[in-house]
Design a protein around this motif. Sequence first.
Motif, PDB file in Angstrom:
ATOM      1  N   ASN A 195       0.857  -1.182   0.000  1.00 26.05           N
ATOM      2  CA  ASN A 195       0.000   0.000   0.000  1.00 26.05           C
ATOM      3  C   ASN A 195       0.896   1.236   0.000  1.00 26.05           C
ATOM      4  OD1 ASN A 195      -1.602   2.189   0.605  1.00 26.05           O
ATOM      5  ND2 ASN A 195      -2.787   1.137   2.198  1.00 26.05           N
ATOM      6  N   VAL A 196       0.869   1.958  -1.106  1.00 27.14           N
ATOM      7  CA  VAL A 196       1.804   3.076  -1.237  1.00 27.14           C
ATOM      8  C   VAL A 196       1.436   4.247  -0.337  1.00 27.14           C
ATOM      9  CG1 VAL A 196       2.526   2.491  -3.564  1.00 27.14           C
ATOM     10  CG2 VAL A 196       0.559   3.999  -3.222  1.00 27.14           C
ATOM     11  N   TYR A 197       0.288   4.179   0.295  1.00 28.54           N
ATOM     12  CA  TYR A 197      -0.076   5.241   1.232  1.00 28.54           C
ATOM     13  C   TYR A 197       0.313   4.895   2.665  1.00 28.54           C
ATOM     14  CZ  TYR A 197      -2.386   7.153  -2.761  1.00 28.54           C
ATOM     15  OH  TYR A 197      -2.615   7.662  -4.003  1.00 28.54           O
ATOM     16  N   LYS A 198       0.892   3.761   2.842  1.00 29.68           N
ATOM     17  CA  LYS A 198       1.348   3.375   4.183  1.00 29.68           C
ATOM     18  C   LYS A 198       2.805   2.930   4.132  1.00 29.68           C
ATOM     19  CE  LYS A 198      -2.949   1.566   6.119  1.00 29.68           C
ATOM     20  NZ  LYS A 198      -3.548   0.379   6.754  1.00 29.68           N
ATOM     21  N   LEU A 199       3.611   3.767   3.565  1.00 31.38           N
ATOM     22  CA  LEU A 199       5.023   3.380   3.449  1.00 31.38           C
ATOM     23  C   LEU A 199       5.742   3.569   4.773  1.00 31.38           C
ATOM     24  CD1 LEU A 199       5.916   4.863  -0.038  1.00 31.38           C
ATOM     25  CD2 LEU A 199       5.401   2.489   0.566  1.00 31.38           C
ATOM     26  N   PRO A 200       6.778   2.767   4.999  1.00 24.76           N
ATOM     27  CA  PRO A 200       7.562   2.944   6.227  1.00 24.76           C
ATOM     28  C   PRO A 200       8.258   4.303   6.210  1.00 24.76           C
ATOM     29  CG  PRO A 200       8.580   1.320   4.761  1.00 24.76           C
ATOM     30  CD  PRO A 200       7.271   1.678   4.161  1.00 24.76           C
ATOM     31  N   PRO A 201       8.500   4.860   7.379  1.00 24.64           N
ATOM     32  CA  PRO A 201       9.173   6.159   7.429  1.00 24.64           C
ATOM     33  C   PRO A 201      10.625   6.060   6.995  1.00 24.64           C
ATOM     34  CG  PRO A 201       8.947   5.252   9.623  1.00 24.64           C
ATOM     35  CD  PRO A 201       8.218   4.319   8.706  1.00 24.64           C
ATOM     36  N   LYS A 202      11.162   7.204   6.649  1.00 23.13           N
ATOM     37  CA  LYS A 202      12.573   7.284   6.308  1.00 23.13           C
ATOM     38  C   LYS A 202      13.400   6.893   7.533  1.00 23.13           C
ATOM     39  CE  LYS A 202      15.642  10.951   4.824  1.00 23.13           C
ATOM     40  NZ  LYS A 202      16.528  10.128   4.002  1.00 23.13           N
ATOM     41  N   ARG A 210      -6.899  -3.095  -3.223  1.00 23.09           N
ATOM     42  CA  ARG A 210      -7.749  -2.014  -3.697  1.00 23.09           C
ATOM     43  C   ARG A 210      -6.934  -1.096  -4.601  1.00 23.09           C
ATOM     44  NH1 ARG A 210     -12.137  -1.708  -0.276  1.00 23.09           N
ATOM     45  NH2 ARG A 210     -13.125  -0.937  -2.180  1.00 23.09           N
ATOM     46  N   PRO A 211      -7.594  -0.443  -5.544  1.00 22.38           N
ATOM     47  CA  PRO A 211      -6.858   0.511  -6.389  1.00 22.38           C
ATOM     48  C   PRO A 211      -6.369   1.696  -5.560  1.00 22.38           C
ATOM     49  CG  PRO A 211      -9.218   0.594  -6.828  1.00 22.38           C
ATOM     50  CD  PRO A 211      -9.004  -0.551  -5.901  1.00 22.38           C
ATOM     51  N   ASP A 212      -5.382   2.398  -6.092  1.00 15.33           N
ATOM     52  CA  ASP A 212      -4.748   3.475  -5.331  1.00 15.33           C
ATOM     53  C   ASP A 212      -5.725   4.562  -4.898  1.00 15.33           C
ATOM     54  OD1 ASP A 212      -2.337   2.303  -5.211  1.00 15.33           O
ATOM     55  OD2 ASP A 212      -1.368   3.522  -6.744  1.00 15.33           O
ATOM     56  N   SER A 213      -6.674   4.875  -5.780  1.00 17.92           N
ATOM     57  CA  SER A 213      -7.610   5.943  -5.422  1.00 17.92           C
ATOM     58  C   SER A 213      -8.382   5.575  -4.155  1.00 17.92           C
ATOM     59  CB  SER A 213      -8.573   6.209  -6.583  1.00 17.92           C
ATOM     60  OG  SER A 213      -9.216   4.991  -6.941  1.00 17.92           O
ATOM     61  N   VAL A 214      -8.779   4.310  -4.080  1.00 16.19           N
ATOM     62  CA  VAL A 214      -9.504   3.856  -2.890  1.00 16.19           C
ATOM     63  C   VAL A 214      -8.576   3.818  -1.681  1.00 16.19           C
ATOM     64  CG1 VAL A 214     -10.774   1.933  -1.855  1.00 16.19           C
ATOM     65  CG2 VAL A 214     -11.087   2.482  -4.277  1.00 16.19           C
ATOM     66  N   LEU A 215      -7.372   3.297  -1.911  1.00 19.24           N
ATOM     67  CA  LEU A 215      -6.408   3.210  -0.814  1.00 19.24           C
ATOM     68  C   LEU A 215      -6.139   4.590  -0.232  1.00 19.24           C
ATOM     69  CD1 LEU A 215      -3.725   0.687  -2.127  1.00 19.24           C
ATOM     70  CD2 LEU A 215      -5.382   0.327  -0.291  1.00 19.24           C
ATOM     71  N   GLN A 216      -6.039   5.551  -1.125  1.00 14.81           N
ATOM     72  CA  GLN A 216      -5.723   6.899  -0.665  1.00 14.81           C
ATOM     73  C   GLN A 216      -6.847   7.415   0.235  1.00 14.81           C
ATOM     74  OE1 GLN A 216      -5.555   9.967  -3.661  1.00 14.81           O
ATOM     75  NE2 GLN A 216      -3.931  11.031  -2.558  1.00 14.81           N
ATOM     76  N   ARG A 217      -8.082   7.199  -0.211  1.00 18.08           N
ATOM     77  CA  ARG A 217      -9.229   7.659   0.566  1.00 18.08           C
ATOM     78  C   ARG A 217      -9.257   6.952   1.922  1.00 18.08           C
ATOM     79  NH1 ARG A 217     -13.855   5.734  -1.552  1.00 18.08           N
ATOM     80  NH2 ARG A 217     -13.042   5.848  -3.671  1.00 18.08           N
ATOM     81  N   LEU A 218      -9.094   5.643   1.862  1.00 17.60           N
ATOM     82  CA  LEU A 218      -9.136   4.871   3.101  1.00 17.60           C
ATOM     83  C   LEU A 218      -8.042   5.304   4.052  1.00 17.60           C
ATOM     84  CD1 LEU A 218      -9.766   1.258   1.745  1.00 17.60           C
ATOM     85  CD2 LEU A 218     -11.358   2.716   3.017  1.00 17.60           C
ATOM     86  N   THR A 219      -6.865   5.488   3.500  1.00 18.96           N
ATOM     87  CA  THR A 219      -5.726   5.828   4.334  1.00 18.96           C
ATOM     88  C   THR A 219      -5.951   7.187   4.978  1.00 18.96           C
ATOM     89  OG1 THR A 219      -4.435   4.691   2.678  1.00 18.96           O
ATOM     90  CG2 THR A 219      -3.222   5.817   4.402  1.00 18.96           C
ATOM     91  N   ARG A 220      -6.477   8.116   4.173  1.00 19.90           N
ATOM     92  CA  ARG A 220      -6.751   9.439   4.724  1.00 19.90           C
ATOM     93  C   ARG A 220      -7.763   9.336   5.841  1.00 19.90           C
ATOM     94  NH1 ARG A 220      -7.223  12.867  -0.586  1.00 19.90           N
ATOM     95  NH2 ARG A 220      -5.027  13.386  -0.899  1.00 19.90           N
ATOM     96  N   ALA A 221      -8.777   8.534   5.573  1.00 17.02           N
ATOM     97  CA  ALA A 221      -9.831   8.383   6.571  1.00 17.02           C
ATOM     98  C   ALA A 221      -9.269   7.825   7.871  1.00 17.02           C
ATOM     99  CB  ALA A 221     -10.931   7.474   6.033  1.00 17.02           C
ATOM    100  N   GLN A 222      -8.257   6.990   7.729  1.00 24.04           N
ATOM    101  CA  GLN A 222      -7.645   6.413   8.929  1.00 24.04           C
ATOM    102  C   GLN A 222      -6.676   7.369   9.599  1.00 24.04           C
ATOM    103  OE1 GLN A 222      -5.754   2.761   7.839  1.00 24.04           O
ATOM    104  NE2 GLN A 222      -7.661   1.846   7.097  1.00 24.04           N
ATOM    105  N   GLY A 223      -6.493   8.513   8.980  1.00 31.08           N
ATOM    106  CA  GLY A 223      -5.644   9.523   9.599  1.00 31.08           C
ATOM    107  C   GLY A 223      -4.171   9.391   9.285  1.00 31.08           C
TER     108      GLY A 223
END
Lengths: 409, 240
Positions: free
Chosen positions: A77-84, A335-348
């Motif tokens: 999930n490219v919206y939940k990448l590990p930190p630097k 899930r496609p990226d657009s959905v992942l992005q929304r979900l991830t945002r929703a999760q804060g």
Amino acid sequence: MRKHKRKKQIGAVGGNENGFVTRESDGGRKHKLTVIHQALIRDPVDIEALRRAAAGNGGLLTDELRRKVWPKLLNINVYKLPPKPGREVRENHKDYNQVVLDVRRSMKRFPKGMPASERAVLQEQLIDIILEVLKRNPQLHYYQGYHDVAVTLLLVVGERMSIAMLDTLSNFHLRDFMDPTMDSTKHILNYLMPILEQVDAELHDFMIRAEVGTIFALSWLITWYGHVLSEFRHTLRLYDFFLASHPLMPIYLAATIVLHREKEVKQTECDMAMVHHLLSHIPQDLPYELLICQAQDLFEQFPPSLLAKRAALQSRKSLSISSFQAFHLSTLHQRPDSVLQRLTRAQGYTTSRHGLEASPPAARGQLWREGNRMMKMAVWGLSATLGAAVFAVAQTAMDWGPDLILQLF
Amino acid sequence: MAESGSAAELSGSLTSSALPPPRTRIFKIIVIGDSGVGKTCLTFRFCAGRFPEKTEATIGVDFRERLVEIDGEKIKIQLWDTAGQERFRKSMVQHYYRNVHAVVFVYDVTNAASFRSLPAWIEECKQHALGTEVPRILVGNKCDLQDSVQVGTDVAQQFADAHSMPLFETSAKSPNSLGDGSYRDSDHVEAIFMTVAHKLKSQKPLVLSQPAEGSGSTVTLSGGRNDDGGGGRGWSCSSC
Ligand SMILES: Nc1nc2c(ncn2[C@@H]2O[C@H](COP(=O)(O)OP(=O)(O)OP(=O)(O)O)[C@@H](O)[C@H]2O)c(=O)[nH]1
Ligand SMILES: [Mg+2]
């Protein structure tokens, strides 16, 4: 007889595919882009279509597409990448010295025109990436050549996504190479000769008589050819293929390379040194598309399970092979990226998409403006050498949509 | 192979002139030591005549060779440049210890740990039946970095003596500019490998013959010459 027939079969399949390469037109390319685009927006993502595209003619075509498809191939999930990674990643790690030694010597892996200062920044990132993944996975052991895999990822997807990808690869595809010893790796190499035996018994016998062993293919296997190819685009093409394939596929490709050079091999003196020398140096003009098709073909004809029945391969258990089924299943429900992005945002989550930065959005612009010159240099280095598309990596907030669509026209 | 005395005796009754021209003899030399000590640089220096601009980690085994002439005989020197990382030692490099005629142990004079690893490397060789009967030498590399030396010549010499090996200190990078004394000047990489070659040539010759498809004892008889032609720098004493 049998041997002959099989050879022909393989030749025929390859020939067709090769024909496609030469006939490949803008139309074919556009079609492929559309197929990939559609697979990416399907819900769940059409992973089989992405696999076919990655393995099929020409691979994933551009680095921009690789940045979208590679994570899907590994269920990331490219919206939940590990930190630097922070400074502490370098502190008392047993492999630190070896990693530094190998990375410092890896100049050849970077694009030729890249200024030394920019390469140096990327090399530091490379050290961090490797140590970060090793720290997260104490059961894994660094091997020389691991850095060749890491650098390939880094040059395409940037630091944070590299960590995510390398982590997954290390636990699945590369897992056998990361045991405390190389015994499992040797086991994987042992698949090579039985494949050759099936296709060309004469060549197989020649190599047995020469006692050449299989170490000539060791660096091919454990670096996915990154260590031996001088053209980065060839490495990328093979990474597309391997990311979409069974973990044993590099061995099947090794078999096709040896078979491709059959005449040369047989004309060499039947001596370990001579044959090792010949085979370990890969000619730079190999017909990759053809060989990839042949490797797939061999894989279908002689699957690992069939080869494993052979005596030499019975005893040992390969973690990469045994976990592949589960890994494969895990990729089917993304899930496609657009959905992942929304979900991830929703999760804060506030993480950025492509992961060159770790800071929250508010601070990001500021960091970009005033701080971290090193980081900027790294991004510019990438942009200059890998094409303007990479600039999108820096635009961390940018969605994947527009730039892909641009490419369609 | 190398310790096969009976094969060597066979050669006494024959002379090279009585036979068709011999095939080029091959001396196989394996180069081992910790990662980063400069094995690739040393072998490259000998075979290509210069310091490589860039080396990369050696994965598995690389192989280099060079044709030299010793006392009028053309000889192929085959260098097996091995991976230094410990994990490659056991399961991978193994295969290449077979049929080796000489061993070159390398440490880095600026890295004490690489020196401390030597007993493990020697043990490794023993396990592959490469004991003291096979010519072995010890090479301390990177002597050009004089300010960061961690392994002194005296310590290294003691170690070499204890294991009855000659010691050479050199630099793959700038073998000719080793500061002060002219005796050091003789320790360049070329001379080191040539010394090994001379030593091998001075041994009973037959065992070094290149086997013709496995039945090595009947070909390439260059006679029982044992004149030690070029090994003039002596074997038992270090030239450092
Ligand atoms: N100053 C100096 N540097 C050297 C010398 N020989 C090698 N080096 C450097 O030491 C590093 C390691 O050299 P390599 O030849 O790659 O080491 P290696 O023993 O082959 O290492 P592995 O393949 O990992 O086992 C490289 O950066 C070389 O440039 C030398 O004589 N002097
Ligand atoms: Mg090396």
